[in-house]
Design a protein around this motif. Structure first.
Motif, PDB file in Angstrom:
ATOM      1  N   ARG A 156       0.825  -1.209   0.000  1.00  0.00           N
ATOM      2  CA  ARG A 156       0.000   0.000   0.000  1.00  0.00           C
ATOM      3  C   ARG A 156       0.861   1.261   0.000  1.00  0.00           C
ATOM      4  O   ARG A 156       0.534   2.253  -0.668  1.00  0.00           O
ATOM      5  N   ARG A 157       1.954   1.221   0.739  1.00  0.00           N
ATOM      6  CA  ARG A 157       2.838   2.383   0.787  1.00  0.00           C
ATOM      7  C   ARG A 157       3.478   2.634  -0.576  1.00  0.00           C
ATOM      8  O   ARG A 157       3.564   3.782  -1.041  1.00  0.00           O
ATOM      9  N   ARG A 158       3.939   1.552  -1.237  1.00  0.00           N
ATOM     10  CA  ARG A 158       4.544   1.719  -2.563  1.00  0.00           C
ATOM     11  C   ARG A 158       3.525   2.226  -3.578  1.00  0.00           C
ATOM     12  O   ARG A 158       3.846   3.075  -4.421  1.00  0.00           O
ATOM     13  N   GLU A 159       2.309   1.729  -3.486  1.00  0.00           N
ATOM     14  CA  GLU A 159       1.272   2.195  -4.413  1.00  0.00           C
ATOM     15  C   GLU A 159       0.977   3.679  -4.193  1.00  0.00           C
ATOM     16  O   GLU A 159       0.818   4.443  -5.153  1.00  0.00           O
ATOM     17  N   LYS A 160       0.914   4.088  -2.926  1.00  0.00           N
ATOM     18  CA  LYS A 160       0.654   5.502  -2.625  1.00  0.00           C
ATOM     19  C   LYS A 160       1.810   6.373  -3.113  1.00  0.00           C
ATOM     20  O   LYS A 160       1.598   7.449  -3.696  1.00  0.00           O
ATOM     21  N   ASN A 161       3.051   5.919  -2.870  1.00  0.00           N
ATOM     22  CA  ASN A 161       4.207   6.696  -3.337  1.00  0.00           C
ATOM     23  C   ASN A 161       4.218   6.806  -4.861  1.00  0.00           C
ATOM     24  O   ASN A 161       4.571   7.855  -5.420  1.00  0.00           O
ATOM     25  N   ASN A 162       3.829   5.716  -5.527  1.00  0.00           N
ATOM     26  CA  ASN A 162       3.771   5.743  -6.995  1.00  0.00           C
ATOM     27  C   ASN A 162       2.721   6.734  -7.485  1.00  0.00           C
ATOM     28  O   ASN A 162       2.959   7.498  -8.427  1.00  0.00           O
ATOM     29  N   ARG A 163       1.552   6.740  -6.828  1.00  0.00           N
ATOM     30  CA  ARG A 163       0.515   7.698  -7.215  1.00  0.00           C
ATOM     31  C   ARG A 163       0.965   9.131  -6.975  1.00  0.00           C
ATOM     32  O   ARG A 163       0.749  10.019  -7.816  1.00  0.00           O
ATOM     33  N   ASP A 164       1.601   9.371  -5.814  1.00  0.00           N
ATOM     34  CA  ASP A 164       2.080  10.723  -5.528  1.00  0.00           C
ATOM     35  C   ASP A 164       3.141  11.161  -6.528  1.00  0.00           C
ATOM     36  O   ASP A 164       3.164  12.327  -6.960  1.00  0.00           O
ATOM     37  N   PHE A 165       4.030  10.219  -6.896  1.00  0.00           N
ATOM     38  CA  PHE A 165       5.078  10.556  -7.859  1.00  0.00           C
ATOM     39  C   PHE A 165       4.488  10.894  -9.221  1.00  0.00           C
ATOM     40  O   PHE A 165       4.874  11.882  -9.850  1.00  0.00           O
ATOM     41  N   ARG A 223       2.783  14.928 -13.292  1.00  0.00           N
ATOM     42  CA  ARG A 223       1.734  15.564 -14.090  1.00  0.00           C
ATOM     43  C   ARG A 223       1.628  17.053 -13.773  1.00  0.00           C
ATOM     44  O   ARG A 223       1.484  17.880 -14.691  1.00  0.00           O
ATOM     45  N   ASP A 224       1.707  17.398 -12.486  1.00  0.00           N
ATOM     46  CA  ASP A 224       1.646  18.820 -12.114  1.00  0.00           C
ATOM     47  C   ASP A 224       2.828  19.590 -12.688  1.00  0.00           C
ATOM     48  O   ASP A 224       2.670  20.713 -13.196  1.00  0.00           O
ATOM     49  N   GLN A 225       4.023  18.985 -12.617  1.00  0.00           N
ATOM     50  CA  GLN A 225       5.206  19.658 -13.155  1.00  0.00           C
ATOM     51  C   GLN A 225       5.078  19.867 -14.665  1.00  0.00           C
ATOM     52  O   GLN A 225       5.379  20.952 -15.184  1.00  0.00           O
ATOM     53  N   ASN A 234       4.199  23.384 -19.282  1.00  0.00           N
ATOM     54  CA  ASN A 234       3.489  23.685 -20.529  1.00  0.00           C
ATOM     55  C   ASN A 234       2.765  25.027 -20.442  1.00  0.00           C
ATOM     56  O   ASN A 234       2.728  25.789 -21.423  1.00  0.00           O
ATOM     57  N   ARG A 235       2.188  25.318 -19.274  1.00  0.00           N
ATOM     58  CA  ARG A 235       1.485  26.591 -19.119  1.00  0.00           C
ATOM     59  C   ARG A 235       2.457  27.764 -19.196  1.00  0.00           C
ATOM     60  O   ARG A 235       2.178  28.772 -19.874  1.00  0.00           O
ATOM     61  N   GLU A 236       3.608  27.641 -18.546  1.00  0.00           N
ATOM     62  CA  GLU A 236       4.581  28.734 -18.585  1.00  0.00           C
ATOM     63  C   GLU A 236       5.161  28.881 -19.989  1.00  0.00           C
ATOM     64  O   GLU A 236       5.348  29.998 -20.481  1.00  0.00           O
ATOM     65  N   ARG A 237       5.431  27.740 -20.635  1.00  0.00           N
ATOM     66  CA  ARG A 237       5.956  27.802 -21.995  1.00  0.00           C
ATOM     67  C   ARG A 237       4.933  28.424 -22.950  1.00  0.00           C
ATOM     68  O   ARG A 237       5.271  29.243 -23.813  1.00  0.00           O
ATOM     69  N   GLY A 238       3.669  28.068 -22.766  1.00  0.00           N
ATOM     70  CA  GLY A 238       2.627  28.657 -23.601  1.00  0.00           C
ATOM     71  C   GLY A 238       2.469  30.146 -23.366  1.00  0.00           C
ATOM     72  O   GLY A 238       2.255  30.921 -24.313  1.00  0.00           O
TER      73      GLY A 238
END
Length: 369
Positions: A21-30, A35-37, A42-46
């Motif tokens: 469960r911890r690895r799955e959560k870390n994978n989702r957070d990563f 995606r946020d980065q 893309n927004r700044e480049r645009g």
């Protein structure tokens, strides 16, 4: 003792589920952070491209009356980019292996120190040396090429740094499919050696070392020419005042004997955690104590079975009465009544199955024949 083993197994399974469960959560957070980065890049480049298009239109329309743009906030960073937008997004799955396929996929045939030629960009056709490779993004940094002006924030500039410029030039990473390896090869017919652009490389047989490392050679397919790896300078380790001297590490400070163990029992218990639920090795005294507890429980169960209780007395008396009566016998009246019931039930069963009386009567005859 079985309870101890069962407790250890249950604890290990629970820890494995918790780790999954911890690895799955870390994978989702990563993945979410990536995606946020990518979204912010893309927004700044645009925004930069949109503002550049507006500025270009104003400059064309106003001509000599075009405003001066390197003022105010952009006085020191006009024409620069944010250093956080230099790197591309992380790649996963097929997209990543598709970009790395030209250089061997998982086992890359290109490394830092190789000479490559750029196939696109303003430095197209120039040859440079790879400074760094980022396989997770399928990018490489080439020394002295693909330079861009970067604005460095004040909080990132160290006061002790001799270079206090807010604008600096940095190598922007370029995609690996946009470069090709360049290596000097000798023509067998003419004997002339010149740089050749190698379009594709393949791996030789992989060698796995005992330490877990993997090594291989890179070969030009078709020509069967082995391309050597670039030579790297050995790392230089400098001694510092806080380092431990080798003579102190190799000094023999303990002499084992046959009378005392190499490590005190208290230290072993402290390292293994004597009371841990994950412990699988136990002392003989502990095992004997657990076995004695289990034997005592078994003896209590046997004693409970031998105890005479009111319920057991009633059951014993009923068993004696049933045994005294013996097995029951069927009288002729009972047999006659049972036969009538069987005949009635048989007719109902035949009607439900759709079997006629003639067919039922013919079956015994066929069986007799």
């Amino acid at each position: 003792m079985q309870k101890v083993f069962r407790r250890t197994v249950l604890a290990e399974r629970q820890a494995a589920r918790r780790g999954a469960r911890r690895r799955e959560k870390n994978n989702r957070d990563f993945r979410k952070a990536q995606r946020d980065q990518t979204f912010f890049q893309n927004r700044e480049r645009g925004a930069i491209l949109k503002q550049a298009a507006i500025n270009r239109k104003e400059d064309w329309e106003l001509g000599a009356l075009a405003p001066k743009r390197d003022v105010g906030e952009w006085k020191e960073k006009y024409g620069t980019v944010n250093p956080h937008t230099l790197r591309g997004p992380m790649l996963f799955g097929e997209e990543r292996y598709k970009k790395l396929e030209i250089f061997g996929g998982k086992y890359l045939n290109i490394t830092a120190g190789d000479r490559v030629v750029l196939l696109e960009g303003r430095d197209k056709g120039k040859i440079g040396t790879i400074k760094e490779i980022d396989a997770r993004r399928a990018e490489c940094t080439i020394e002295g090429l693909n330079l861009v002006d970067v604005s460095v924030p004040k909080w990132m500039i160290n006061p002790d740094d001799p270079d206090q410029r807010p604008i600096r030039q940095m190598e922007k990473p370029i995609s690996l499919p946009s470069v090709r390896l360049v290596h000097p090869l000798t023509d067998e017919a003419t004997g002339v050696t010149k740089d050749v652009i190698i379009k594709k490389l393949v791996n030789s047989k992989l060698w796995h070392s005992k330490e877990g490392g993997v090594s291989w050679s890179r070969i030009v397919p078709g020509l069967n020419i082995k391309i050597p790896w670039p030579k790297r300078d050995p790392k230089v380790y400098e001694d510092k005042a806080s380092d431990t001297l080798r003579i102190d590490v190799e000094a023999k400070t303990f002499v084992p004997t046959l009378l005392t163990p190499p490590m005190p029992r208290s230290v072993i218990d402290e390292l293994r955690n004597k009371y841990s639920i994950f412990r699988t090795r136990h002392e003989p005294a502990y095992i004997a104590e657990k076995e004695a507890e289990e034997n005592a429980k078994e003896e209590k169960k046997k004693m409970a079975k031998l105890m005479r209780t009111p319920l057991s007395e009633i059951n014993r008396k009923e068993r004696k009465l049933r045994k005294a009566k013996g097995k029951g016998k069927l009288t002729p009246d009972m047999l006659e009544r049972i036969g009538k019931i069987i005949a009635e039930k048989r007719q109902l069963a035949m009607d439900a199955a759709g079997v006629s009386k003639e067919g039922a009567a013919a079956e015994p005859v066929k069986a007799a024949v």
